[in-house]
Scaffold this active site. Structure first.
Site, short mmCIF file in Angstrom:
data_model
loop_
_atom_site.label_atom_id
_atom_site.label_comp_id
_atom_site.label_asym_id
_atom_site.label_seq_id
_atom_site.Cartn_x
_atom_site.Cartn_y
_atom_site.Cartn_z
N HIS A 47 9.36 13.95 -9.68
CA HIS A 47 9.03 14.18 -8.31
C HIS A 47 10.12 13.11 -7.47
CE1 HIS A 47 7.96 15.90 -4.50
NE2 HIS A 47 7.47 14.79 -4.14
N TYR A 82 2.38 16.77 -16.25
CA TYR A 82 2.20 18.07 -16.12
C TYR A 82 3.36 19.00 -16.68
CZ TYR A 82 5.51 16.71 -12.42
OH TYR A 82 6.36 16.07 -11.60
N ARG A 85 13.96 20.82 -11.51
CA ARG A 85 14.22 19.26 -11.30
C ARG A 85 14.19 18.69 -12.66
NH1 ARG A 85 8.66 17.90 -8.94
NH2 ARG A 85 8.68 16.93 -11.13
C1 LIG Z 1 2.72 18.39 5.04
C2 LIG Z 1 2.87 17.77 3.55
N1 LIG Z 1 1.83 18.08 2.80
C3 LIG Z 1 2.10 17.26 1.44
C4 LIG Z 1 3.12 16.50 1.44
C5 LIG Z 1 3.29 15.64 -0.05
N2 LIG Z 1 4.29 16.08 -0.68
C6 LIG Z 1 5.66 15.46 -0.60
S1 LIG Z 1 6.63 16.48 -1.46
C7 LIG Z 1 5.35 17.44 -2.25
C8 LIG Z 1 5.87 18.51 -2.79
C9 LIG Z 1 6.92 19.47 -2.18
O1 LIG Z 1 7.38 20.52 -3.29
P1 LIG Z 1 8.46 21.59 -2.97
O2 LIG Z 1 8.42 22.10 -1.63
O3 LIG Z 1 8.50 22.47 -4.16
O4 LIG Z 1 9.71 20.63 -2.88
P2 LIG Z 1 10.51 19.72 -3.97
O5 LIG Z 1 9.68 18.33 -3.74
O6 LIG Z 1 10.12 20.25 -5.43
O7 LIG Z 1 11.88 19.59 -3.73
C10 LIG Z 1 4.22 17.22 -1.53
C11 LIG Z 1 3.06 17.97 -1.65
C12 LIG Z 1 4.05 16.35 2.28
N3 LIG Z 1 5.22 15.64 2.39
N4 LIG Z 1 3.94 17.17 3.49
#
Ligand SMILES: Cc1ncc(C[n+]2csc(CCOP(=O)(O)OP(=O)(O)O)c2C)c(N)n1
Lengths: 380, 325
Positions: free
Chosen positions: A280, A289, A276
């Site tokens: 985020h 980070y 990425r």
């Molecule tokens: C159940 C849940 N917990 C926490 C969140 C908050 N949250 C949104 S995105 C994220 C990180 C997701 O990481 P990843 O699965 O690696 O996907 P990326 O965003 O890197 O595409 C978090 C913790 C959420 N959306 N849903």
């Protein structure tokens, strides 16, 4: 304090947490690659891919336009036109490659970052933008587009994709589902349940994990001690790691997995190894980070530059073609910019209108009270 | 010496003190370490207390709460951060079937001194699942205590008291008020955690609120005063157990009561409060207890949240209706 204290004996604490921050992932992952970062076409014994010059140019066009859309949305968020934007910068090849592997009858189950897949399914960018502008909760038709609504609760969609695939299987449909998830999502219980269901019922679902190295601030080491694609074997189906910045490799691997699913061989887990490049979301501050050096390293593996290099080096496209794609990008950006500003504000009564297929007397009453209350302000 | 702090900073300092006071306190959650949490409530705590005390967890809410149960059984005091209200549900099973029940099932042998911090409520223009008010689900579950803070002082003291509590506490933080400022005196003797408080005296109508709606209720009281109506505003502060004695005393004087919350009205906290106020103060009431809350709809997209959320006009409208009886 507790009435009975038998269990709270003191234990010495040792720093650091066992296993925390232990690097364990191989530096040079075993990736399926068909196009090197320098734009050189290479072969892979398991994944042959025949693409015409025209198809290559079309993929290039997808990548450029999707990046342009993303850049425009990021800018619109900065200008206060969108509440939030989740950028796909750096992940274009993973998304376009996976999206272009789908057949019309297939169904994609995205998270909230799959704008590139939405593009390949013909979803209007303004429909996706509406959601981030807070106009609606997802304005496109999931059935007509074969692209489900975005799912914000991490991992939930992997079960939906599996169930939908089970439905396809029962119906004897020549189709499969493609479930998108992030590296962080693999830690959710529901994702593990999805993989168990998929394996048990040999459901025609492909799990497409974009390992972009971070779940917000948490690096992949915080989720897994083994490369993610290796987890699949524990569930009893194949796992493949593909260069997620190589649109051709992603296309070939996803196509093969979807074909196997349609033929009744059950699920595959694809780990698209990518990065990425942006934050985020627009609310995030990645400098807290990760290091700039990491970013520079990944910039050398840019998914668009390598296709461009390949196209020009092999004489499959000329300057006029690249200029035309850029011009198309400019037009798209204008359409997105003006279109976003012109998105109509939703009517307040919409809150009530689709809660149920058959509305309830209570809700009908609340709606009427709402309308009367709003009207009382207009009279005043 | 009192300091002026935001609610977010007050929570940060409260957590810092809790970590200092008891080596068994462990903070756990997604992105709470290096990032300091998405709202920066835990900013700097991992740096000062280490990865063993302030733990960046893998991405799984059932994992956070389920491991907290085991840690609590070993005498630790886990303080779990849920990133946003709508993401508590993967952990809901652990919270309502395990955290809430183990003390009773074990006849007190397994205390569950777990704090579940949840930024809750709307008004920040977010996408779906980032603006919800799930308090009634928890208040409806015996074995859990539920707290909603509304001021920096309550945030500072409340979080320390929740951590020190031998019972599991769902600690609701009004996310749209994280940046609101107020005085905090770290040397003061705090109010007990579980009790409501009159935050503005008045004679005509008693208005009850908690969390983000306390400020809205106070704004309504200000506006009503300009129209010659005097509202008494009570911050409930804890939703389970409810401390309604000050409410009963107030309603006996004013004869009127309006309950305000963001959560949908049907089967919300307001319903319980209205029932109890009616049962206890029936002979003093001049009007039915009225409720102001969200509609019985999913939380709407950001462009419609102003329509959905109770604002001072809707509180004043209810006050007028109450006075009209
Ligand atoms: C159940 C849940 N917990 C926490 C969140 C908050 N949250 C949104 S995105 C994220 C990180 C997701 O990481 P990843 O699965 O690696 O996907 P990326 O965003 O890197 O595409 C978090 C913790 C959420 N959306 N849903």
């Amino acid at each position: 304090m507790p009435e009975v204290d038998v269990l709270s004996e003191t234990t010495e604490m040792v720093d650091p947490v066992p296993g925390a921050g232990v690097p364990h992932l191989p530096d040079q992952p075993d990736l399926v690659q068909l196009l090197t970062p320098e734009g050189e076409r290479v072969e892979h014994p398991d994944y042959a891919l025949d693409v015409t010059a025209e198809e290559l140019r079309a993929l290039y066009r997808d990548l450029v336009l999707v990046r342009r859309w993303d850049a425009e949305a990021t800018a619109l968020q900065r200008q206060g036109e969108l509440g939030l934007w989740a950028s796909l910068l750096g992940q274009e090849a993973a998304q376009v490659g996976a999206g272009r592997a789908l057949m019309p009858a297939d169904m994609a189950f995205p998270t909230y970052r799959e704008h590139g897949v939405a593009w390949t399914r013909g979803v209007d960018p303004l429909h996706v933008i509406s959601m981030f502008r807070g106009v609606d909760q997802g304005g496109w038709d999931p059935v007509a587009t074969g692209f489900n609504l975005y799912t914000v609760v991490i991992g939930a969609q992997t079960l939906h994709a599996t169930g939908y695939a089970m439905g396809m299987q029962r119906d004897g449909a020549d189709a499969a589902t493609l479930a998108f998830l992030g590296d962080g999502a693999t830690s959710q219980g529901e994702v593990n349940e999805a993989m168990i269901w998929a394996a048990t019922f040999a459901a025609p679902v492909v799990f497409f994990c974009q390992n972009n190295q971070y779940a917000i601030s948490a690096p992949i080491e915080r989720q897994s001690r083994v490369p993610l694609y290796q987890r699949a074997s524990g569930f009893g189906f194949p796992g493949v790691r593909v260069d997620g910045n190589d649109v051709l490799a992603v296309l070939a691997v996803t196509r093969a997995a979807l074909a196997a699913a349609r033929e009744g061989s059950g699920p595959t887990f694809i780990e698209a190894y990518t990065y990425r490049m942006g934050a985020h979301t627009t609310s995030d501050d990645p400098t807290r980070y990760r290091l700039a050096s990491e970013l520079e390293e990944w910039a050398l593996r840019d998914p668009i530059a390598r296709v461009k290099a390949h196209l020009s080096r092999s004489g499959l496209a000329d300057a006029a073609f690249f200029d035309a794609v850029d011009a198309e990008g400019d037009e798209l950006a204008v359409r997105i910019r003006t279109g976003t500003r012109e998105l109509p504000e939703p009517a307040g009564t919409e809150i009530f209108d689709h809660v149920y297929a058959e509305t309830t007397p209570e809700l009908a009453q609340q709606r009427a009270e709402f309308v009367a209350y709003r009207a009382s302000f207009e009279e005043a | 010496m009192s300091e002026t702090l935001t609610i977010g900073k007050a929570l940060n300092l409260g957590l810092r003190r809790a970590l200092e006071d008891d080596p068994k306190v462990v903070l756990m959650g997604e992105d709470i370490g290096r990032l300091g949490g998405v709202f920066r409530v835990t900013d700097g705590l991992q740096k000062d207390f280490g990865e063993q005390r302030v733990v960046d967890t893998p991405l799984g809410e059932a994992g956070i709460l389920g491991t907290a149960v085991g840690l609590a059984m070993r005498g630790y005091r886990p303080v779990c951060e849920i990133q946003f209200d709508g993401f508590v549900f993967p952990a809901y099973n652990q919270i309502v079937t395990q955290v809430a029940k183990l003390h009773a099932r074990s006849r007190g042998r397994l205390p569950m001194p777990i704090v579940i911090r949840i930024p809750f409520g709307g008004g920040i223009g977010a996408v779906e699942h980032h603006s919800e008010s799930p308090e009634a689900y928890f208040a409806h579950t015996a074995g859990l205590k539920v707290v909603a803070v509304s001021t920096p002082a309550d945030a500072y003291w409340g979080i320390q008291q929740a951590v020190a509590s031998p019972d599991p506490v769902v600690f609701l933080e009004p996310k749209r008020r994280y940046w609101e400022k107020g005085a905090v005196d770290p040397d003061a003797t705090p109010d007990p955690l579980f009790g409501s408080r009159v935050v503005r005296g008045g004679d005509d109508v008693t208005v009850l609120a908690y969390g983000p709606m306390v400020k809205t209720a106070l704004q309504a009281a200000e506006a009503a005063a300009a129209d010659g109506h005097s509202l008494e505003v009570i911050d409930l502060r804890t939703l389970s157990p409810l401390d309604l004695e000050p409410v009963f005393a107030s309603v006996r004087r004013t004869g009127r009561c309006v309950v305000v919350h963001e959560a949908p009205v049907t089967l919300g906290l307001g319903a319980e409060i209205a029932a109890r106020v009616t049962e206890t103060c029936f002979h003093s009431l001049e009007a039915p207890v009225l409720r102001v809350g969200g509609y019985d709809t999913p939380y709407p997209p950001a462009k419609l949240e102003e329509e959905y959320l109770p604002d001072l006009d809707r509180v004043l409208d209810a006050v007028d209706r109450s006075l009209g009886f």
